[in-house]
Design a protein around this motif. Structure first.
Motif, PDB file in Angstrom:
ATOM      1  N   SER A   1      16.318   8.788   0.249  1.00 37.95           N
ATOM      2  CA  SER A   1      15.288   8.278  -0.665  1.00 37.95           C
ATOM      3  C   SER A   1      14.602   7.056  -0.075  1.00 37.95           C
ATOM      4  O   SER A   1      15.121   6.433   0.850  1.00 37.95           O
ATOM      5  CB  SER A   1      15.916   7.879  -1.995  1.00 37.95           C
ATOM      6  OG  SER A   1      16.830   6.826  -1.794  1.00 37.95           O
ATOM      7  N   ILE A   2      13.448   6.751  -0.649  1.00 40.24           N
ATOM      8  CA  ILE A   2      12.768   5.507  -0.306  1.00 40.24           C
ATOM      9  C   ILE A   2      12.198   4.928  -1.598  1.00 40.24           C
ATOM     10  O   ILE A   2      11.640   5.655  -2.421  1.00 40.24           O
ATOM     11  CB  ILE A   2      11.700   5.684   0.801  1.00 40.24           C
ATOM     12  CG1 ILE A   2      11.087   4.327   1.146  1.00 40.24           C
ATOM     13  CG2 ILE A   2      10.626   6.696   0.399  1.00 40.24           C
ATOM     14  CD1 ILE A   2      10.636   4.187   2.564  1.00 40.24           C
ATOM     15  N   ASP A   3      12.419   3.647  -1.790  1.00 38.78           N
ATOM     16  CA  ASP A   3      11.994   2.972  -3.020  1.00 38.78           C
ATOM     17  C   ASP A   3      11.367   1.632  -2.721  1.00 38.78           C
ATOM     18  O   ASP A   3      11.543   1.088  -1.632  1.00 38.78           O
ATOM     19  CB  ASP A   3      13.201   2.706  -3.939  1.00 38.78           C
ATOM     20  CG  ASP A   3      13.956   3.959  -4.274  1.00 38.78           C
ATOM     21  OD1 ASP A   3      14.985   4.212  -3.604  1.00 38.78           O
ATOM     22  OD2 ASP A   3      13.509   4.681  -5.165  1.00 38.78           O
ATOM     23  N   SER A   4      10.676   1.123  -3.733  1.00 44.33           N
ATOM     24  CA  SER A   4      10.138  -0.221  -3.610  1.00 44.33           C
ATOM     25  C   SER A   4       9.975  -0.808  -5.001  1.00 44.33           C
ATOM     26  O   SER A   4       9.633  -0.098  -5.945  1.00 44.33           O
ATOM     27  CB  SER A   4       8.792  -0.187  -2.902  1.00 44.33           C
ATOM     28  OG  SER A   4       8.211  -1.481  -2.899  1.00 44.33           O
TER      29      SER A   4
ATOM     30  N   GLU B   1       6.816   8.019  -1.783  1.00 47.24           N
ATOM     31  CA  GLU B   1       7.061   9.356  -1.214  1.00 47.24           C
ATOM     32  C   GLU B   1       6.516   9.442   0.202  1.00 47.24           C
ATOM     33  O   GLU B   1       5.532   8.779   0.539  1.00 47.24           O
ATOM     34  CB  GLU B   1       6.350  10.427  -2.052  1.00 47.24           C
ATOM     35  CG  GLU B   1       6.897  10.570  -3.459  1.00 47.24           C
ATOM     36  CD  GLU B   1       6.079  11.531  -4.318  1.00 47.24           C
ATOM     37  OE1 GLU B   1       6.514  11.789  -5.455  1.00 47.24           O
ATOM     38  OE2 GLU B   1       5.008  12.003  -3.865  1.00 47.24           O
ATOM     39  N   PHE B   2       7.144  10.294   1.003  1.00 49.27           N
ATOM     40  CA  PHE B   2       6.614  10.591   2.326  1.00 49.27           C
ATOM     41  C   PHE B   2       5.627  11.750   2.158  1.00 49.27           C
ATOM     42  O   PHE B   2       5.944  12.744   1.501  1.00 49.27           O
ATOM     43  CB  PHE B   2       7.736  11.031   3.278  1.00 49.27           C
ATOM     44  CG  PHE B   2       8.672   9.921   3.658  1.00 49.27           C
ATOM     45  CD1 PHE B   2       9.851   9.709   2.958  1.00 49.27           C
ATOM     46  CD2 PHE B   2       8.374   9.083   4.735  1.00 49.27           C
ATOM     47  CE1 PHE B   2      10.722   8.687   3.315  1.00 49.27           C
ATOM     48  CE2 PHE B   2       9.239   8.059   5.101  1.00 49.27           C
ATOM     49  CZ  PHE B   2      10.417   7.860   4.394  1.00 49.27           C
ATOM     50  N   HIS B   3       4.435  11.629   2.766  1.00 50.72           N
ATOM     51  CA  HIS B   3       3.437  12.676   2.644  1.00 50.72           C
ATOM     52  C   HIS B   3       2.958  13.170   3.989  1.00 50.72           C
ATOM     53  O   HIS B   3       2.648  12.391   4.889  1.00 50.72           O
ATOM     54  CB  HIS B   3       2.242  12.173   1.822  1.00 50.72           C
ATOM     55  CG  HIS B   3       2.511  12.238   0.348  1.00 50.72           C
ATOM     56  ND1 HIS B   3       1.785  13.004  -0.518  1.00 50.72           N
ATOM     57  CD2 HIS B   3       3.474  11.644  -0.395  1.00 50.72           C
ATOM     58  CE1 HIS B   3       2.282  12.867  -1.738  1.00 50.72           C
ATOM     59  NE2 HIS B   3       3.306  12.046  -1.688  1.00 50.72           N
ATOM     60  N   GLN B   4       2.860  14.481   4.049  1.00 55.63           N
ATOM     61  CA  GLN B   4       2.341  15.148   5.234  1.00 55.63           C
ATOM     62  C   GLN B   4       0.844  15.309   5.018  1.00 55.63           C
ATOM     63  O   GLN B   4       0.416  15.576   3.900  1.00 55.63           O
ATOM     64  CB  GLN B   4       2.965  16.545   5.265  1.00 55.63           C
ATOM     65  CG  GLN B   4       3.017  17.193   6.593  1.00 55.63           C
ATOM     66  CD  GLN B   4       4.070  18.299   6.552  1.00 55.63           C
ATOM     67  OE1 GLN B   4       4.362  18.852   5.497  1.00 55.63           O
ATOM     68  NE2 GLN B   4       4.640  18.603   7.676  1.00 55.63           N
ATOM     69  N   MET B   5       0.064  15.147   6.052  1.00 56.11           N
ATOM     70  CA  MET B   5      -1.382  15.327   5.923  1.00 56.11           C
ATOM     71  C   MET B   5      -1.863  16.237   7.032  1.00 56.11           C
ATOM     72  O   MET B   5      -1.502  16.046   8.190  1.00 56.11           O
ATOM     73  CB  MET B   5      -2.078  13.978   6.047  1.00 56.11           C
ATOM     74  CG  MET B   5      -3.244  13.796   5.091  1.00 56.11           C
ATOM     75  SD  MET B   5      -4.781  14.514   5.671  1.00 56.11           S
ATOM     76  CE  MET B   5      -5.277  13.287   6.891  1.00 56.11           C
TER      77      MET B   5
ATOM     78  N   MET C   1       6.685  15.327   1.638  1.00 55.08           N
ATOM     79  CA  MET C   1       7.733  15.748   2.556  1.00 55.08           C
ATOM     80  C   MET C   1       9.059  15.507   1.836  1.00 55.08           C
ATOM     81  O   MET C   1       9.493  14.362   1.698  1.00 55.08           O
ATOM     82  CB  MET C   1       7.687  14.905   3.852  1.00 55.08           C
ATOM     83  CG  MET C   1       6.453  15.160   4.693  1.00 55.08           C
ATOM     84  SD  MET C   1       6.279  13.927   6.021  1.00 55.08           S
ATOM     85  CE  MET C   1       7.540  14.454   7.165  1.00 55.08           C
ATOM     86  N   LYS C   2       9.663  16.573   1.356  1.00 54.30           N
ATOM     87  CA  LYS C   2      10.897  16.403   0.591  1.00 54.30           C
ATOM     88  C   LYS C   2      12.102  16.264   1.524  1.00 54.30           C
ATOM     89  O   LYS C   2      13.151  15.797   1.131  1.00 54.30           O
ATOM     90  CB  LYS C   2      11.085  17.586  -0.355  1.00 54.30           C
ATOM     91  CG  LYS C   2       9.950  17.700  -1.379  1.00 54.30           C
ATOM     92  CD  LYS C   2      10.465  17.776  -2.801  1.00 54.30           C
ATOM     93  CE  LYS C   2       9.399  17.449  -3.808  1.00 54.30           C
ATOM     94  NZ  LYS C   2       8.812  18.631  -4.451  1.00 54.30           N
ATOM     95  N   ASP C   3      11.944  16.722   2.734  1.00 56.19           N
ATOM     96  CA  ASP C   3      13.068  16.724   3.670  1.00 56.19           C
ATOM     97  C   ASP C   3      12.665  15.969   4.931  1.00 56.19           C
ATOM     98  O   ASP C   3      12.042  16.535   5.827  1.00 56.19           O
ATOM     99  CB  ASP C   3      13.401  18.197   3.990  1.00 56.19           C
ATOM    100  CG  ASP C   3      14.570  18.326   4.942  1.00 56.19           C
ATOM    101  OD1 ASP C   3      14.716  19.398   5.553  1.00 56.19           O
ATOM    102  OD2 ASP C   3      15.340  17.346   5.079  1.00 56.19           O
TER     103      ASP C   3
END
Lengths: 154, 152
Positions: free
Chosen positions: B61-64, B71-75, B87-89
């Motif tokens: 996970s990543i939080d702030s 969230e991590f996002h693919q573009m 990007m869930k994984d």
């Protein structure tokens, strides 16, 4: 011409007579591409002389009329440049406007924080909203300014 | 004899660059946040993740505290259309680097709690599946600020 909503009321592309229009598409919940595009547009405007800048109108059209109100849109683009305006359109006007520029737009989920996948080209328009140039969103300010100058000469 | 060594060690650790954190096998570098317009509810964060170990690392996970969710996002682009997907994984093989940068894959900070100002430091916490936790400090950058050219 298709009615668009700005924070100052209804506008149409045809209102901007004797000006080139620099038209971009995006939405305020977009964290990366849209701010970068608007940054390039604002930098391009700043590369122009004052006289040149008067002959161009930068317009940001929201692909997210559900969340992007005209007031929100105005505040959003003012961050990038005072001379920019932002608009939305609803219903049939929205789909007609997208279609006029071959813009595809797709809401990616039903999450309240949904993202929208959309065509991210930058359009330079002349008289009668005729497309003079199409640029990718990553086009550097220098090249956007050059394209504007080239068409101001014509 | 041990005390001076300890003091030197503490002094050395305290001057480690604050943007690079080495708490385990994952190294996180060049973390920054793109300052959004004050009215915006989302912001993009960027960083490079490198697996300096010899085992697979999987991000849990990543939080702030600065946002409700990160969230991590693919573009990716096709036919002028940008496609985003969460990007869930997120995983790194031994030696692998993942780059999250402007105009490409990035982190999305959703529902910002406060207005982000240039120079603010945003804290993020990345947790890996083996339970390791990493503190990331990302500076907020106002991308409108240009480097000045001197005219004389």
């Amino acid at each position: 011409m298709i009615p668009l909503q700005s924070h100052a009321g209804e506008v149409h592309l045809s209102d901007f007579k004797n000006q080139l229009i620099l038209l971009s598409f995006g939405y305020t919940h977009c964290p990366d591409v849209c701010p970068a595009t608007l940054l390039h547009v604002s930098q391009a405007l700043n590369l122009l002389s004052i006289a040149e800048r008067k002959k161009v109108q930068a317009i940001f059209f929201s692909v997210d009329p559900q969340r992007d109100t005209p007031e929100l849109l105005n505040k959003y683009v003012q961050y990038f440049h005072n001379d920019m305006i932002a608009v939305n359109a609803e219903g049939l006007n929205y789909s007609r406007f997208l279609k006029a520029f071959n813009i595809e737009s797709q809401q990616l989920s039903d999450d309240p924080n949904y993202e929208i996948s959309h065509t991210s080209y930058l359009f330079l328009l002349g008289d009668d909203a005729k497309v003079l140039d199409i640029m990718g969103h990553e086009t550097a300010a220098k090249f956007i300014a050059e394209a504007i100058r080239k068409h101001l000469k014509d | 004899m041990k005390k001076p060594c300890f003091i030197i060690l503490v002094l050395m650790l305290s001057v480690l660059p604050s943007l690079s954190v080495y708490a385990g096998d994952l190294v996180i570098e060049e973390a920054w946040v793109r300052m959004p317009p004050p009215v915006a509810e989302t912001a993009a964060a960027y960083m490079t993740l490198t697996n300096k170990g010899d085992k697979l690392i999987m991000v849990e996970s990543i939080d702030s505290e600065a946002a409700a969710k990160v969230e991590f996002h693919q573009m990716s682009m096709s036919n002028g259309m940008m496609h985003m997907a969460e990007m869930k994984d997120v995983r790194l093989d031994a030696g692998e680097s993942l780059v999250f940068k402007a105009g490409s894959n990035h982190l999305m900070m959703i529902d910002l709690k406060d207005t982000l100002k240039a120079g603010d430091k945003v804290s993020l916490q990345l947790t890996t599946k083996d339970g390791s936790k990493y503190q990331i400090h990302a500076a907020v950058r106002d991308m409108r600020v240009q480097k000045h050219e001197h005219h004389h």
